[in-house]
Design a protein around this motif. Structure first.
Motif, PDB file in Angstrom:
ATOM      1  N   ASP A  17       0.819  -1.223   0.000  1.00  0.00           N
ATOM      2  CA  ASP A  17       0.000   0.000   0.000  1.00  0.00           C
ATOM      3  C   ASP A  17       0.845   1.263   0.000  1.00  0.00           C
ATOM      4  O   ASP A  17       0.319   2.354   0.022  1.00  0.00           O
ATOM      5  CB  ASP A  17      -1.018  -0.002   1.150  1.00  0.00           C
ATOM      6  CG  ASP A  17      -0.399   0.302   2.506  1.00  0.00           C
ATOM      7  OD1 ASP A  17       0.838   0.459   2.605  1.00  0.00           O
ATOM      8  OD2 ASP A  17      -1.165   0.378   3.489  1.00  0.00           O
ATOM      9  N   ASP A  18       2.173   1.097  -0.007  1.00  0.00           N
ATOM     10  CA  ASP A  18       3.059   2.268  -0.056  1.00  0.00           C
ATOM     11  C   ASP A  18       3.319   2.702  -1.493  1.00  0.00           C
ATOM     12  O   ASP A  18       3.990   3.713  -1.721  1.00  0.00           O
ATOM     13  CB  ASP A  18       4.399   1.956   0.627  1.00  0.00           C
ATOM     14  CG  ASP A  18       4.240   1.796   2.137  1.00  0.00           C
ATOM     15  OD1 ASP A  18       3.228   2.270   2.688  1.00  0.00           O
ATOM     16  OD2 ASP A  18       5.130   1.183   2.763  1.00  0.00           O
ATOM     17  N   SER A  48      -1.709   3.981   1.736  1.00  0.00           N
ATOM     18  CA  SER A  48      -1.756   3.611   3.149  1.00  0.00           C
ATOM     19  C   SER A  48      -3.070   4.106   3.752  1.00  0.00           C
ATOM     20  O   SER A  48      -3.515   5.209   3.450  1.00  0.00           O
ATOM     21  CB  SER A  48      -0.587   4.225   3.909  1.00  0.00           C
ATOM     22  OG  SER A  48       0.633   3.674   3.453  1.00  0.00           O
ATOM     23  N   ASN A 100       5.566  -3.156   4.431  1.00  0.00           N
ATOM     24  CA  ASN A 100       5.067  -1.827   4.741  1.00  0.00           C
ATOM     25  C   ASN A 100       6.073  -1.028   5.550  1.00  0.00           C
ATOM     26  O   ASN A 100       6.715  -1.553   6.452  1.00  0.00           O
ATOM     27  CB  ASN A 100       3.765  -1.924   5.533  1.00  0.00           C
ATOM     28  CG  ASN A 100       3.093  -0.567   5.658  1.00  0.00           C
ATOM     29  OD1 ASN A 100       2.758   0.040   4.656  1.00  0.00           O
ATOM     30  ND2 ASN A 100       2.938  -0.085   6.884  1.00  0.00           N
ATOM     31  N   THR A 114      -2.031  -2.675   3.613  1.00  0.00           N
ATOM     32  CA  THR A 114      -1.099  -3.811   3.540  1.00  0.00           C
ATOM     33  C   THR A 114      -1.799  -5.098   3.982  1.00  0.00           C
ATOM     34  O   THR A 114      -1.744  -6.122   3.281  1.00  0.00           O
ATOM     35  CB  THR A 114       0.120  -3.557   4.460  1.00  0.00           C
ATOM     36  OG1 THR A 114       0.714  -2.318   4.088  1.00  0.00           O
ATOM     37  CG2 THR A 114       1.135  -4.670   4.345  1.00  0.00           C
TER      38      THR A 114
HETATM   39 MG    MG Z   1       1.722   1.777   4.075  1.00  0.00          MG
END
Ligand code: MG
Length: 258
Positions: A17-18, A48, A100, A114
């Motif tokens: 998710d980054d 995020s 993450n 994540t």
């Molecule tokens: Mg993240």
């Protein structure tokens, strides 16, 4: 579509998710390539806090970002969904989400993109692991190496043993050299939400949600306690959110028809 798979090599779908350019996903993909064909399907920017959001109201675009690497203008959940159904040569053997930049423990698990990436793999019937690592006080991760190497260990074990249906693994690493590994519960210790209020150049207020102080330490067998004491935390999570403690008491409410 990616090249045809080697029949004896597992296909491992990697997301985060980054964002696809984050160093954590590069370290993870490279490390996992020792185990099989790694296919990266990740958001085009940081997502995020996206939780388990699935994009239904707009189309998604997939851009080629190199061999077996796809950049998608969606959430981690979108990426795993497209990854499994459209971007892998066969159903992946494993989904790994991370690494993450920052922990995903306690209540943060519910906000985490994540963890949601791994949750989506689990819901699609694929054993899945989320991997996160602690940052220093400036929010940086000096070295993704330990988390990447431990992700390979976990992936090996999962490929060997499998996971129970609807169970995913949430893995968190402390800063520095871990003292050991603890199997933990999702703790209740969490960040107290803080909202910063400022004025924009036109004098109108805007608000920025940010994590702030931690609440006091919770359960001794919780995920955060393990991290605080310098251990790697491995938490089995259940994709089924039913709280069986509620079934009998709610039945006693004898709810009338509307
Ligand atoms: Mg993240």
């Amino acid at each position: 579509m990616p090249d045809s798979p080697h029949p004896d090599r597992p296909v491992i779908l990697v997301t985060n998710d980054d964002g696809i350019e984050a160093p954590g996903i590069a370290a993870l993909a490279e490390a996992l390539s020792a185990l099989g064909q790694v296919i990266v399907a990740a958001p085009d920017r940081e997502r995020s806090g996206a939780g388990h959001a699935l994009t239904l109201s707009q189309p998604l675009r997939v851009h080629d970002a190199g061999p077996d690497r796809f950049r998608i203008d969606g959430t981690p959940t979108d990426c795993v969904h497209l990854g499994v159904f459209n971007l892998t040569p066969q159903k992946p053997t494993l989904v790994v989400s991370g690494i993450n930049r920052g922990l995903n423990v306690g209540d943060d698990v519910t906000y985490s993109g994540t963890v949601a990436g791994a949750l989506e793999g689990t819901l699609l019937g694929i054993p899945s692991i989320a991997v996160s690592t602690a940052t220093d006080d400036d929010g940086n991760v000096a070295d993704y190496g330990p988390a990447a190497r431990f992700a390979v260990t976990m992936a090996r074990r999962v490929l060997e043993h499998g996971l129970p249906e609807r169970q995913l693994l949430n893995v968190n690493l402390p800063q520095g050299d871990p003292k050991g590994v603890r199997i933990t519960r999702q703790g209740t210790r969490t960040y107290r939400a803080a909202v910063v209020e400022r004025l924009d150049p036109s004098g109108r207020p805007y608000y920025w949600i940010a994590g702030a102080d931690m609440t006091p330490a919770g359960e001794p067998d919780g995920d955060h306690a393990a991290i605080d004491q310098g251990y790697i935390s491995v938490t089995p999570l259940d994709a089924n959110m039913t709280d069986t403690r509620g079934l009998a008491p709610l039945a006693d409410w004898e709810l009338p028809l509307p």
